[in-house]
Design an enzyme around this catalytic site. Structure first.
Site, short mmCIF file in Angstrom:
data_model
loop_
_atom_site.label_atom_id
_atom_site.label_comp_id
_atom_site.label_asym_id
_atom_site.label_seq_id
_atom_site.Cartn_x
_atom_site.Cartn_y
_atom_site.Cartn_z
NE ARG A 168 -35.79 8.97 -23.85
CZ ARG A 168 -35.55 7.69 -23.54
NH1 ARG A 168 -35.39 7.34 -22.27
NH2 ARG A 168 -35.50 6.76 -24.47
CE LYS A 211 -32.67 8.56 -32.04
NZ LYS A 211 -33.96 9.16 -31.96
CB SER A 267 -28.83 13.91 -27.16
OG SER A 267 -29.46 12.79 -26.58
CE LYS A 276 -35.67 6.36 -31.12
NZ LYS A 276 -36.67 7.44 -31.10
CE LYS A 303 -39.18 7.03 -25.11
NZ LYS A 303 -39.15 8.15 -26.09
CE1 TYR A 307 -29.69 17.36 -31.29
CE2 TYR A 307 -28.42 15.34 -30.95
CZ TYR A 307 -29.64 15.99 -31.01
OH TYR A 307 -30.80 15.29 -30.83
C1 PBG Z 1 -38.32 10.10 -29.62
C2 PBG Z 1 -36.99 10.52 -30.08
C3 PBG Z 1 -35.81 10.35 -29.35
C4 PBG Z 1 -34.78 10.89 -30.10
C5 PBG Z 1 -35.33 11.37 -31.29
N1 PBG Z 1 -36.70 11.11 -31.27
C6 PBG Z 1 -35.59 9.83 -27.98
C7 PBG Z 1 -36.24 8.61 -27.54
O1 PBG Z 1 -36.50 7.70 -28.31
O2 PBG Z 1 -36.51 8.59 -26.35
C8 PBG Z 1 -33.36 10.90 -29.62
C9 PBG Z 1 -32.42 11.79 -30.28
C10 PBG Z 1 -31.20 12.07 -29.48
O3 PBG Z 1 -30.94 11.47 -28.41
O4 PBG Z 1 -30.44 12.91 -29.92
N2 PBG Z 1 -39.32 10.04 -30.53
#
Ligand code: PBG
Length: 332
Positions: free
Chosen positions: A212, A256, A282, A202, A225, A321
């Site tokens: 978010r 991801k 997203s 990730k 992050k 999605y």
């Molecule tokens: C955080 C989390 C995130 C997503 C899934 N779990 C966002 C992040 O790491 O800030 C993102 C999924 C998406 O953008 O569709 N635990």
């Protein structure tokens, strides 16, 4: 593994493209509804379906409406859905205790789905960000996201999700050592058959913004992050993360975001042969949907093209999605 190719005109690639029948005959990858996992956002209340401005066509739903959505997903042939709670800001704290409350929104939703639609697999998210006043996936102490105390909390969260009936635990937090700790705790607590899909590779991406917003974490988050999510410039590190998570007991691994990281998906499948998933996140959804809304691209065509690309890269499945919309088209 290029096969021998006779020189033109003995070889004409257009022969196997001349009709839909011929194209179907030689098609290498087929997208099926069961390849798709549908992420769903849950909110409090009843009979609520709220739009999310940065994710056109995606909604936050109250538990009763999530159950309806699960039913629809099941009817269209999806194998799994994945839950993300939009937690009431009043329940967000420094110690994130709501994350392992057996009665939290995620756990209540899992129970409701399991009672009404038992055959669809439910995946739940392990990370502290929906519950954290600091908006991070782990505890923040003196400005540092601390690893080991976070892992202890994630274990409690995962156990509460397994107890609610979750089929797949999805740790999305990127703390070190969490897969092994969660796996051990599931074993000793009688949840031997609860699977783990590790968010292994990730990346610290700019493509998570709309998510978010959807879970209401944008306002709380300070900084980024990048001390726990991977650097987008690294590929070897992704392979080492995946190897580590498999060795700690992950059943499935995930890459991801999705499309910008297809090389990572490909390498992951080639290197480990494990069940491999990609999360079309997203921001990727938002880009395709926004361009489609403006009629700058053909939304359906680009959606299906983007999804089959994951299969071509070696993925066994995709969190997207678009899952419901794509399944409808695939069933036609
Ligand atoms: C955080 C989390 C995130 C997503 C899934 N779990 C966002 C992040 O790491 O800030 C993102 C999924 C998406 O953008 O569709 N635990």
């Amino acid at each position: 593994m290029a096969s021998t190719i006779a020189p033109f005109p003995k070889t004409r690639f257009r022969r196997t493209r001349k009709s839909e029948a011929m194209r179907r005959l030689v098609r290498e990858h087929i997208l099926r509804p069961s390849d798709l996992i549908w992420p769903l956002f849950v909110c409090d209340g009843e009979n609520k379906v709220e739009p999310i401005p940065s994710l056109p066509g995606v909604f936050r739903r109250s538990v009763d409406k999530i159950v309806d959505a699960a039913q629809e997903a099941q009817a269209l042939g999806l194998a799994a859905i994945c839950l993300f709670p939009n937690t009431d800001t009043r329940l967000k704290t420094k110690d994130c205790a709501e994350a392992w409350n057996p009665e939290n929104l995620s756990n209540r939703t899992t129970r409701a789905i399991k009672a009404a639609v038992p055959d669809i697999a439910v995946m739940t998210d392990v990370a502290l960000d929906p519950y954290n006043i600091d908006g991070h996936d782990g505890f923040v102490r003196d400005g540092i996201i601390v690893n080991d105390p976070t892992v202890e909390a994630l274990v409690k969260q995962a156990i509460s999700q397994a107890e609610a009936g979750s089929d797949i635990i999805g740790p999305s937090d990127m703390m070190d050592g969490r897969i092994g700790s969660i796996r051990d705790a599931l074993e000793v607590n009688g949840h031997q058959n609860v699977a783990i899909m590790a968010y292994s590779a990730k990346y610290a991406s700019g493509l998570y913004g709309p998510f978010r917003d959807a879970v209401g974490a944008s306002g709380n988050l300070k900084g980024d992050k990048s001390t726990y999510q991977a650097d987008p410039a690294n590929a070897n590190e992704a392979m080492r993360l995946i190897a580590r998570d498999l060795s700690e007991g992950a059943d499935m691994i995930m890459v991801k975001p999705g499309l910008p990281y297809l090389d990572i998906c490909f390498q992951a499948k080639q290197s480990f042969g494990a069940p491999t998933f990609a999360y079309q996140v997203s921001g990727e959804y938002a880009m395709i949907s926004a361009a489609a809304q403006k009629d700058w691209i053909d939304g359906h065509k680009v959606m299906l093209e983007s999804l089959v690309a994951f299969k071509r890269a070696g993925c066994d499945g995709i969190l997207t999605y678009f899952a419901l919309e794509a399944a409808k088209i695939l069933n036609e």
